[in-house]
Design an enzyme around this catalytic site. Structure first.
Site, PDB file in Angstrom:
ATOM      1  CE  LYS A  62      -4.019  -2.241   0.610  1.00  0.00           C
ATOM      2  NZ  LYS A  62      -3.683  -3.651   0.800  1.00  0.00           N
TER       3      LYS A  62
HETATM    4  C1  LIG Z   1      -4.443  -4.756   0.511  1.00  0.00           C
HETATM    5  C2  LIG Z   1      -3.674  -6.014   0.536  1.00  0.00           C
HETATM    6  C3  LIG Z   1      -3.921  -7.040  -0.385  1.00  0.00           C
HETATM    7  C4  LIG Z   1      -5.055  -6.984  -1.379  1.00  0.00           C
HETATM    8  O1  LIG Z   1      -4.882  -5.972  -2.330  1.00  0.00           O
HETATM    9  P1  LIG Z   1      -6.139  -5.480  -3.191  1.00  0.00           P
HETATM   10  O2  LIG Z   1      -5.606  -4.383  -4.030  1.00  0.00           O
HETATM   11  O3  LIG Z   1      -7.162  -5.040  -2.217  1.00  0.00           O
HETATM   12  O4  LIG Z   1      -6.585  -6.657  -3.988  1.00  0.00           O
HETATM   13  C5  LIG Z   1      -3.105  -8.148  -0.360  1.00  0.00           C
HETATM   14  N1  LIG Z   1      -2.101  -8.279   0.537  1.00  0.00           N
HETATM   15  C6  LIG Z   1      -1.853  -7.324   1.454  1.00  0.00           C
HETATM   16  C7  LIG Z   1      -0.760  -7.535   2.433  1.00  0.00           C
HETATM   17  C8  LIG Z   1      -2.610  -6.155   1.478  1.00  0.00           C
HETATM   18  O5  LIG Z   1      -2.350  -5.208   2.389  1.00  0.00           O
END
Ligand SMILES: *Cc1c(COP(=O)(O)O)cnc(C)c1O
Length: 463
Positions: free
Chosen positions: A112
């Site tokens: 993120k």
């Molecule tokens: C947010 C997240 C995901 C999923 O990502 P999306 O874009 O919502 O599909 C997978 N792994 C981790 C560690 C995340 O923080």
């Protein structure tokens, strides 16, 4: 470039307006009206460029009217300067033609950060220019909250409120949100699951009066700029592995489908991606959608990979819009039906369109744990449970046709409790996570109640 809503009921907007708005007024999601193109020669060149330069090129493609080339490069250089790997998103080889793309080298140890660090740079520049202030509200399944707080803490023109599901995220994930002391940050611990948090945030956006009063802005993965920022590492990793001459496949641990959709975007911009596999945990709505004939909500269950405990994958709407030939009224009907009855049938056209690029795979809890052990035995690497879901799904893909890159979405130190049960002999630690332990935490417990949340945010925005 203009951005249009997947539901056809909102006026086209500029990148700048779409960035600050998040969700469209008609409840739809913004997508660019045409897909910008990156030439084969440029893709080949990406293999020789620093990550920030590639990111600036992609940002320019989407936001050329908002940021000059210099501004884009400056924003990207600052955003990715906070990462602890020179490559920003380094590739690690696991075996013949099998790779892991480490997306967790940013300040809060999850992918993120890649989008959020850049978003904060963009918000700051635009709000300064417009002399405006905003209240960012985001729902988090664990990692978005920390990444957003880290990126926006202390910014003068922004207040930020995070809603997270009480008890459903790891303590390390929580501390990244709750330990910063800046007054522009507030965390709400919601009595509910992530889908409740996301529904609350969507509800806030539907209230025009509230929206205007607090200057509401959204940075969830429905925000187009996040998708744009995430498409960059598909380019850098594929170029490093020989694109455009060589096609590359990706396996993406999926919850809200933002990350996987960013791969679709890269493909539409000209990157020769062979295949994208969406890997889910037991919350398998997407895996079922790609293998069956319907997109239908199941019961949300808590798993080892909590950031993917999602039964309403917001960004799937963008893919449905694309797969229906950009039919906004079909998309609106589909998601109205999803809202009302929890599902809709996929048309034959949609299914054929998905099948050209996507497949889905659901990975059980025991397979996830077994994969963590197997990866450690075979490679000496400790992976987090989300990445393990990806690796388990990748095992079913043939790596002879095209190299298979699995996205490593979080550092194992974000999930030490889960990993200690599976592999107790290998501590899941990171200095950044350790530094937070023992610090005071700030959060407010709140019911999953729209009026209570509105009242809280109104007060915080006015303070
Ligand atoms: C947010 C997240 C995901 C999923 O990502 P999306 O874009 O919502 O599909 C997978 N792994 C981790 C560690 C995340 O923080």
């Amino acid at each position: 470039m203009r951005y249009i809503s997947t539901r056809g009921g909102a006026a086209p907007k500029s990148f700048e307006d779409v960035l600050l708005a998040g969700l469209a007024e008609d409840g739809g999601l913004y997508v660019p009206d045409v897909w910008p193109q990156v030439s084969a020669a440029e893709i080949a060149d990406f293999a020789h460029q620093p990550y920030a330069e590639v990111a600036a090129r992609i940002l320019q493609a989407f936001a050329g009217e908002t940021f000059s080339a210099d501004e884009a490069l400056q924003a990207c250089t600052q955003a990715y300067g906070s990462f602890d790997a020179a490559a920003v998103a380094p590739l690690v080889q696991l075996g013949p033609n099998r790779w892991l793309l480490e997306l967790y080298r940013g300040p809060t140890l999850a992918f993120k950060d890649v989008a959020m660090q850049l978003l904060a740079q963009l918000y700051e520049r635009i709000l300064e220019r417009r002399e405006e202030t905003l209240t960012i509200v985001a729902a988090t399944s664990g990692d978005t909250g920390g990444a957003a707080v880290e990126a926006f803490r202390g910014l003068k023109r922004v207040k930020i409120v995070i809603l997270f599901p009480n008890g459903r995220i790891s303590p390390v994930q929580r501390r990244f949100m709750t330990t910063p002391t800046e007054a522009n940050v507030a965390c709400l611990s919601v009595d509910g699951d992530f889908d409740d948090c996301q529904a609350l945030v969507k509800g806030l956006f539907r209230d025009d009066g509230f929206r205007a009063d607090v200057g509401l802005s959204g940075v969830n993965s429905i925000n187009w700029a996040r998708i744009a920022a995430q498409s960059v590492y598909y380019f850098t990793s594929a170029a490093a592995l020989g694109a455009p001459e060589r096609r590359v496949s990706f396996v993406v641990p999926t919850g809200n489908f933002g990350d996987a959709f960013a791969g679709y975007v890269a493909k539409r911009m000209g990157l020769p991606i062979d295949h994208i596999r969406a890997a889910t945990n037991s919350n398998d709505i997407l895996a079922r959608a790609f293998s069956g004939g319907a997109y239908a909500r199941g019961r949300a269950v808590a798993t080892l990979s909590p950031a993917m405990d999602i039964q309403a994958a917001s960004n799937f709407e963008r893919l449905v819009f694309e797969a229906s030939g950009r039919d906004a009224s079909a998309t609106r009907q589909a998601f109205d039906s999803f809202q009302a009855s929890g599902g809709f049938e996929l048309t034959a056209t949609m299914r054929a369109s998905f099948a050209q690029l996507f497949s889905g795979a659901a990975v059980s809890e025991s397979e996830t744990a077994a994969q963590i052990l197997r990866t450690y035995e075979e490679t000496g690497l400790l992976v987090d449970p989300h990445t393990a879901v990806g690796l388990a799904a990748a095992a079913g893909l043939d790596a002879d046709t095209a190299p298979v890159v699995t996205l490593a979405t979080a550092h194992p130190a974000k999930f030490p409790e889960a990993l200690a049960e599976i592999l107790p002999s290998v501590p899941a630690v990171h200095p950044k996570a350790e530094a937070l332990a023992g610090l005071a935490e700030r959060m407010t417990e709140i019911a999953a109640d729209m009026e209570a949340v509105k009242a809280y945010i109104r007060q915080f925005a006015a303070a």
